[in-house]
Design an enzyme around this catalytic site. Structure first.
Site, PDB file in Angstrom:
ATOM      1  N   HIS A 149       6.588  -1.020   7.087  1.00 47.10           N
ATOM      2  CA  HIS A 149       5.752   0.434   6.192  1.00 47.10           C
ATOM      3  C   HIS A 149       6.713   1.235   6.626  1.00 47.10           C
ATOM      4  CE1 HIS A 149       2.088  -2.336   5.500  1.00 47.10           C
ATOM      5  NE2 HIS A 149       3.202  -2.448   4.644  1.00 47.10           N
ATOM      6  N   CYS A 153      15.742  11.585   2.192  1.00 50.86           N
ATOM      7  CA  CYS A 153      15.603  12.636   1.178  1.00 50.86           C
ATOM      8  C   CYS A 153      14.920  11.630  -0.508  1.00 50.86           C
ATOM      9  CB  CYS A 153      17.551  12.815   1.446  1.00 50.86           C
ATOM     10  SG  CYS A 153      17.658  14.236   0.091  1.00 50.86           S
ATOM     11  N   CYS A 210      19.115  12.548  -1.860  1.00 53.03           N
ATOM     12  CA  CYS A 210      20.879  11.479  -1.526  1.00 53.03           C
ATOM     13  C   CYS A 210      20.318  10.050  -0.553  1.00 53.03           C
ATOM     14  CB  CYS A 210      21.941  12.618  -0.733  1.00 53.03           C
ATOM     15  SG  CYS A 210      21.387  12.998   1.134  1.00 53.03           S
ATOM     16  N   ASN A 248      -8.901  -9.918  17.459  1.00 51.58           N
ATOM     17  CA  ASN A 248      -9.252  -8.818  16.926  1.00 51.58           C
ATOM     18  C   ASN A 248     -10.691  -8.387  17.293  1.00 51.58           C
ATOM     19  OD1 ASN A 248     -10.691  -7.026  14.891  1.00 51.58           O
ATOM     20  ND2 ASN A 248      -8.608  -7.434  13.382  1.00 51.58           N
TER      21      ASN A 248
HETATM   22  C1  BJW Z   1      -7.995  -4.171  16.915  1.00 58.05           C
HETATM   23  C2  BJW Z   1      -8.579  -2.860  17.682  1.00 58.05           C
HETATM   24  C3  BJW Z   1      -8.034  -3.421  19.317  1.00 58.05           C
HETATM   25  C4  BJW Z   1      -9.673  -2.023  16.040  1.00 58.05           C
HETATM   26  N1  BJW Z   1      -7.639  -4.899  19.623  1.00 58.05           N
HETATM   27  N2  BJW Z   1      -7.954  -5.036  17.603  1.00 58.05           N
HETATM   28  C5  BJW Z   1      -2.178  -8.270  -4.308  1.00 58.05           C
HETATM   29  C6  BJW Z   1      -2.702  -8.084  -4.484  1.00 58.05           C
HETATM   30  C7  BJW Z   1      -3.513  -6.381  -4.011  1.00 58.05           C
HETATM   31  C8  BJW Z   1      -3.142  -6.107  -4.245  1.00 58.05           C
HETATM   32  C9  BJW Z   1      -1.723  -5.966  -3.972  1.00 58.05           C
HETATM   33  C10 BJW Z   1      -1.640  -7.549  -4.033  1.00 58.05           C
HETATM   34  N3  BJW Z   1       0.018  -6.659  -3.693  1.00 58.05           N
HETATM   35  C11 BJW Z   1       0.444  -5.206  -3.480  1.00 58.05           C
HETATM   36  C12 BJW Z   1      -1.307  -5.132  -3.705  1.00 58.05           C
HETATM   37  C13 BJW Z   1      -1.123  -3.859  -3.853  1.00 58.05           C
HETATM   38  C14 BJW Z   1      -1.059  -2.804  -3.297  1.00 58.05           C
HETATM   39  C15 BJW Z   1      -2.599  -3.447  -1.623  1.00 58.05           C
HETATM   40  O1  BJW Z   1      -1.816  -4.485  -0.643  1.00 58.05           O
HETATM   41  N4  BJW Z   1      -3.173  -3.132  -1.852  1.00 58.05           N
HETATM   42  C16 BJW Z   1      -4.634  -3.587  -1.482  1.00 58.05           C
HETATM   43  C17 BJW Z   1      -5.618  -2.775  -0.302  1.00 58.05           C
HETATM   44  C18 BJW Z   1      -5.699  -3.690  -1.861  1.00 58.05           C
HETATM   45  N5  BJW Z   1      -0.002  -2.717  -1.135  1.00 58.05           N
HETATM   46  C19 BJW Z   1       0.659  -2.007  -1.955  1.00 58.05           C
HETATM   47  O2  BJW Z   1       1.130  -1.542  -2.474  1.00 58.05           O
HETATM   48  C20 BJW Z   1       2.766  -2.804  -0.791  1.00 58.05           C
HETATM   49  N6  BJW Z   1       3.522  -2.498  -1.603  1.00 58.05           N
HETATM   50  C21 BJW Z   1       3.427  -3.432  -2.976  1.00 58.05           C
HETATM   51  O3  BJW Z   1       2.853  -4.950  -2.565  1.00 58.05           O
HETATM   52  O4  BJW Z   1       4.564  -3.259  -4.024  1.00 58.05           O
HETATM   53  C22 BJW Z   1       4.481  -4.423  -4.671  1.00 58.05           C
HETATM   54  C23 BJW Z   1       3.277  -4.198  -5.751  1.00 58.05           C
HETATM   55  C24 BJW Z   1       3.573  -3.199  -6.129  1.00 58.05           C
HETATM   56  C25 BJW Z   1       2.034  -2.898  -6.851  1.00 58.05           C
HETATM   57  C26 BJW Z   1       1.076  -3.955  -7.605  1.00 58.05           C
HETATM   58  C27 BJW Z   1       2.078  -5.267  -7.086  1.00 58.05           C
HETATM   59  C28 BJW Z   1       2.529  -5.385  -5.871  1.00 58.05           C
HETATM   60  C29 BJW Z   1       2.168  -1.651  -0.086  1.00 58.05           C
HETATM   61  C30 BJW Z   1       1.370  -1.760   1.019  1.00 58.05           C
HETATM   62  C31 BJW Z   1       2.088  -0.260   2.207  1.00 58.05           C
HETATM   63  C32 BJW Z   1       0.733  -0.045   2.708  1.00 58.05           C
HETATM   64  N7  BJW Z   1       0.894   1.548   3.793  1.00 58.05           N
HETATM   65  C33 BJW Z   1      -0.181   2.063   4.620  1.00 58.05           C
HETATM   66  C34 BJW Z   1       0.704   3.368   4.945  1.00 58.05           C
HETATM   67  C35 BJW Z   1       1.095   3.321   5.325  1.00 58.05           C
HETATM   68  C36 BJW Z   1       2.047   4.773   5.509  1.00 58.05           C
HETATM   69  C37 BJW Z   1       1.451   5.469   6.283  1.00 58.05           C
HETATM   70  O5  BJW Z   1       0.663   5.038   7.413  1.00 58.05           O
HETATM   71  O6  BJW Z   1       0.532   6.792   6.133  1.00 58.05           O
HETATM   72  O7  BJW Z   1       0.527   1.227   5.024  1.00 58.05           O
HETATM   73  S1  BJW Z   1      -1.362   1.397   4.067  1.00 58.05           S
HETATM   74  C38 BJW Z   1      -2.013   1.331   5.621  1.00 58.05           C
HETATM   75  O8  BJW Z   1      -2.204  -0.197   5.567  1.00 58.05           O
HETATM   76  C39 BJW Z   1      -1.164   1.115   6.281  1.00 58.05           C
HETATM   77  C40 BJW Z   1      -0.649  -0.228   7.742  1.00 58.05           C
HETATM   78  O9  BJW Z   1       0.373  -0.351   7.357  1.00 58.05           O
HETATM   79  C41 BJW Z   1      -1.738  -0.771   6.174  1.00 58.05           C
HETATM   80  C42 BJW Z   1      -2.550  -1.672   7.203  1.00 58.05           C
HETATM   81  O10 BJW Z   1      -3.707  -1.722   7.998  1.00 58.05           O
HETATM   82  P1  BJW Z   1      -4.135  -2.175   9.126  1.00 58.05           P
HETATM   83  O11 BJW Z   1      -2.607  -2.118  10.337  1.00 58.05           O
HETATM   84  O12 BJW Z   1      -4.176  -3.521   8.992  1.00 58.05           O
HETATM   85  O13 BJW Z   1      -5.388  -1.031   9.772  1.00 58.05           O
HETATM   86  P2  BJW Z   1      -6.785  -1.007   9.530  1.00 58.05           P
HETATM   87  O14 BJW Z   1      -7.969  -0.551   9.885  1.00 58.05           O
HETATM   88  O15 BJW Z   1      -6.785  -2.127   8.444  1.00 58.05           O
HETATM   89  O16 BJW Z   1      -7.081  -2.390  10.563  1.00 58.05           O
HETATM   90  C43 BJW Z   1      -7.429  -2.221  11.848  1.00 58.05           C
HETATM   91  C44 BJW Z   1      -7.788  -3.710  12.611  1.00 58.05           C
HETATM   92  O17 BJW Z   1      -7.524  -3.367  13.645  1.00 58.05           O
HETATM   93  C45 BJW Z   1      -8.943  -3.400  12.260  1.00 58.05           C
HETATM   94  O18 BJW Z   1      -9.237  -4.930  11.757  1.00 58.05           O
HETATM   95  C46 BJW Z   1     -10.413  -3.595  12.979  1.00 58.05           C
HETATM   96  O19 BJW Z   1     -11.199  -4.292  14.123  1.00 58.05           O
HETATM   97  C47 BJW Z   1      -9.050  -4.109  14.138  1.00 58.05           C
HETATM   98  N8  BJW Z   1      -8.930  -3.626  15.738  1.00 58.05           N
HETATM   99  N9  BJW Z   1      -9.305  -2.098  17.458  1.00 58.05           N
HETATM  100  C48 BJW Z   1      -7.303  -5.254  18.331  1.00 58.05           C
HETATM  101  N10 BJW Z   1      -8.801  -2.588  20.438  1.00 58.05           N
HETATM  102 ZN    ZN Z   2      19.708  15.097   1.031  1.00 54.88          ZN
END
Ligand code: BJW
Ligand code: ZN
Length: 242
Positions: free
Chosen positions: A121, A129, A132, A215
């Protein structure tokens, strides 16, 4: 089975695996003081992700989106890797082939010393940019308005992947191949709801890898895991890697 038994089982899986792939999410950085995205203390609490982490939000109000990223940079600028990050460096040094696949944008794996790694991500510490395409390392925490490209004056955006955007094809291929060919797949600190990252664990399981989850909470990926270690990655990863 007790936690001790599960830790022993996870150790045996890692020791016996011909190759290892690891998927990490925000939870691995929680003990470094980096807020997660979802859950009670999640980063999204005061902001709706659909409002800010999308290309549409940026097109509508780029200054607001930049303000949010500036605030996040400020919050994590002094964050340091924790024992969970370092345990994965140790695992990498012990194993070949190995790939660390991270969804995190905080760069703490790199700071810890992980090298065989892909970022699904992007990075919070880079901007790109829109004119460009140049990518800049960018550590500015106080973002005033919308920053501009030093080369072409085009508008800069955070170099991260927003909802609705495609992941880099080459990176996703590398991650999918590692998931499909590894003997053990470790999934750490991710809620497992964001695609396509979450499906990597299922790809690994379907191709016969042993899957270990670290987790504190159950996730939609837990059912595909051979071992689910319930607890924090900062304390559990060093124990299964030692
Ligand atoms: C601990 C702990 C400790 C706490 N020790 N653990 C198929 C079905 C449905 C929808 C889609 C699909 N395919 C694509 C989609 C759409 C969408 C999607 O997935 N939507 C769902 C939410 C429904 N995906 C996309 O749009 C992706 N693109 C794509 O697939 O392109 C093709 C396409 C486009 C359009 C339609 C269909 C296909 C792109 C996804 C980009 C995600 N971006 C983000 C933001 C990044 C930039 C930023 O930071 O600002 O990425 S969103 C955010 O979530 C970020 C993270 O990397 C990502 C995942 O979150 P993560 O890391 O799991 O964090 P948390 O907070 O959710 O969980 C933390 C965990 O830690 C918890 O479980 C806790 O219990 C645990 N924890 N303390 C260990 N001490
Ligand atoms: Zn530029």
């Amino acid at each position: 089975m007790s936690l001790e038994d599960d830790i022993e089982k996870a150790r045996a899986i890692l020791r016996g695996a011909r190759s290892i792939a690891v998927l990490t999410g925000a939870g691995i950085s929680a003990e470094s003081g980096v807020p997660t995205f979802r859950g009670a203390e999640g980063l999204w609490k005061h902001f709706r992700p659909e409002e800010l982490a999308t290309p549409y939000a940026f097109a509508r109000d780029p200054a607001l989106v930049w303000e949010w990223y500036g605030w996040r940079r400020l919050r994590i600028k002094d964050a340091r890797p924790n024992p969970g990050h370092y345990a994965l460096v140790t695992l990498e040094q012990r194993c070949e082939p190995f790939l660390l696949i991270t969804q995190n944008v905080d760069d703490l794996h790199k700071v810890a010393g992980s090298r065989r790694m892909v970022r699904l991500h992007g990075s919070l510490w880079e901007s790109r940019c829109l004119g460009c395409g140049e990518v800049f390392e960018d550590r500015a925490a106080a973002v005033e308005g919308v920053p501009r490209c030093a080369k072409c004056q085009g508008m800069l955006r955070p170099n991260v992947v927003w909802f609705g955007e495609n992941l880099d094809e080459e990176i996703l291929d590398q991650a999918s191949n590692a998931a499909a060919t590894c003997g053990a797949f470790l999934v750490v600190g991710t809620s497992g709801v964001v695609q396509p990252a979450a499906s990597l664990a299922l790809i690994a399981s379907r191709h016969g890898a042993r899957v270990i989850e670290v987790n504190p909470d159950e996730t939609p990926l837990s059912h595909a895991c051979d071992v689910a270690l319930r607890g924090s990655s900062g304390s559990l990863l060093p124990r299964i890697v030692s």
